[in-house]
Design a protein around this motif. Structure first.
Motif, PDB file in Angstrom:
ATOM      1  N   ALA A  83     -41.097 -10.028   5.230  1.00 35.50           N
ATOM      2  CA  ALA A  83     -41.020 -10.811   3.987  1.00 35.50           C
ATOM      3  C   ALA A  83     -42.162 -11.811   3.929  1.00 35.50           C
ATOM      4  N   ASN A  84     -42.513 -12.404   5.072  1.00 28.54           N
ATOM      5  CA  ASN A  84     -43.652 -13.326   5.118  1.00 28.54           C
ATOM      6  C   ASN A  84     -44.967 -12.600   4.845  1.00 28.54           C
ATOM      7  N   VAL A  85     -45.108 -11.390   5.354  1.00 26.65           N
ATOM      8  CA  VAL A  85     -46.315 -10.598   5.076  1.00 26.65           C
ATOM      9  C   VAL A  85     -46.432 -10.371   3.572  1.00 26.65           C
ATOM     10  N   LEU A  86     -45.324  -9.981   2.945  1.00 29.60           N
ATOM     11  CA  LEU A  86     -45.349  -9.727   1.501  1.00 29.60           C
ATOM     12  C   LEU A  86     -45.656 -11.009   0.724  1.00 29.60           C
ATOM     13  N   SER A  87     -45.061 -12.114   1.140  1.00 23.62           N
ATOM     14  CA  SER A  87     -45.241 -13.378   0.420  1.00 23.62           C
ATOM     15  C   SER A  87     -46.597 -14.013   0.684  1.00 23.62           C
ATOM     16  N   GLU A  88     -47.002 -14.043   1.935  1.00 21.14           N
ATOM     17  CA  GLU A  88     -48.221 -14.762   2.291  1.00 21.14           C
ATOM     18  C   GLU A  88     -49.467 -13.881   2.233  1.00 21.14           C
ATOM     19  N   ALA A  89     -49.503 -12.826   3.026  1.00 17.63           N
ATOM     20  CA  ALA A  89     -50.704 -11.978   3.076  1.00 17.63           C
ATOM     21  C   ALA A  89     -50.939 -11.241   1.762  1.00 17.63           C
ATOM     22  N   CYS A  90     -49.858 -10.817   1.113  1.00 25.91           N
ATOM     23  CA  CYS A  90     -49.985 -10.069  -0.144  1.00 25.91           C
ATOM     24  C   CYS A  90     -49.882 -10.976  -1.375  1.00 25.91           C
TER      25      CYS A  90
END
Length: 187
Positions: A83-90
């Motif tokens: 979820a952090n990857v989706l929110s932050e990186a993406c």
């Protein structure tokens, strides 16, 4: 099958809870999130018992016999990272859309839970989609992110000029691909 050694007790508690909602004895919660309200609760119960459950939360086996097993705590932790990857990186926010075209690998289920956790709308697609199908889904959904594997990434790349809303691309695989973020590396 037993979960934490008390499947009948827990199952009857869940059924009676939902029956009481249906009969109007309990109110529906204003906000419900499967990842935090169910998965994290099972992870908490897993810790309280102080032992691993008899059955994992997730168990995947491929054709070669390779296995992936995650406890409720591990699935919860990995879904938070995803979820952090989706929110932050993406750069995705609640309500944004993600198209995922993957075979049924562990990351497919992980993305499902991560999207639920973050309030991101997951649009799953069969791995048999053609480039034309992918373009249609990107345009119709206005998806901001696309997740696929190395095998299907070229089909996505071939339609990129026609997808004005797409902001990020995640690849699920071992290697890197120019212009794509690698989910496994980011996790």
């Amino acid at each position: 099958r037993t979960f934490h050694g008390n499947s009948r007790l827990l199952t009857s508690q869940i059924i009676s809870y939902y029956e009481s909602i249906n009969q109007g004895k309990k109110e529906l919660p204003e906000y419900f999130n499967f990842a935090s309200d169910v998965l994290d609760e099972w992870a908490r119960l897993e810790k309280v018992d102080g032992k691993k459950p008899a059955n994992p939360a997730f168990w995947w086996v491929n054709d070669e016999g390779e296995e992936v097993k995650w406890s409720f705590e591990e699935l919860g932790s990995l879904s938070k990272k995803a979820a952090n990857v989706l929110s932050e990186a993406c750069g995705l926010q609640r309500g944004d859309r993600v198209v995922a075209v993957l075979p049924r690998v562990p990351e497919w289920w992980l993305l499902n839970v991560a999207c639920m956790r973050a309030g991101i709308v997951l649009i799953p697609g069969t791995s048999q989609l053609t480039a034309k199908d992918i373009l249609y889904r990107l345009q119709a959904s206005k998806a901001k992110c696309f997740v696929t594997d190395d095998e299907r990434a070229p089909a996505v790349e071939s339609v990129l000029p026609g997808s004005q809303f797409l902001k990020s691309k995640l690849v699920v695989g071992k290697g890197s691909r120019a212009g794509w973020l690698n989910l496994k590396e980011l996790l």
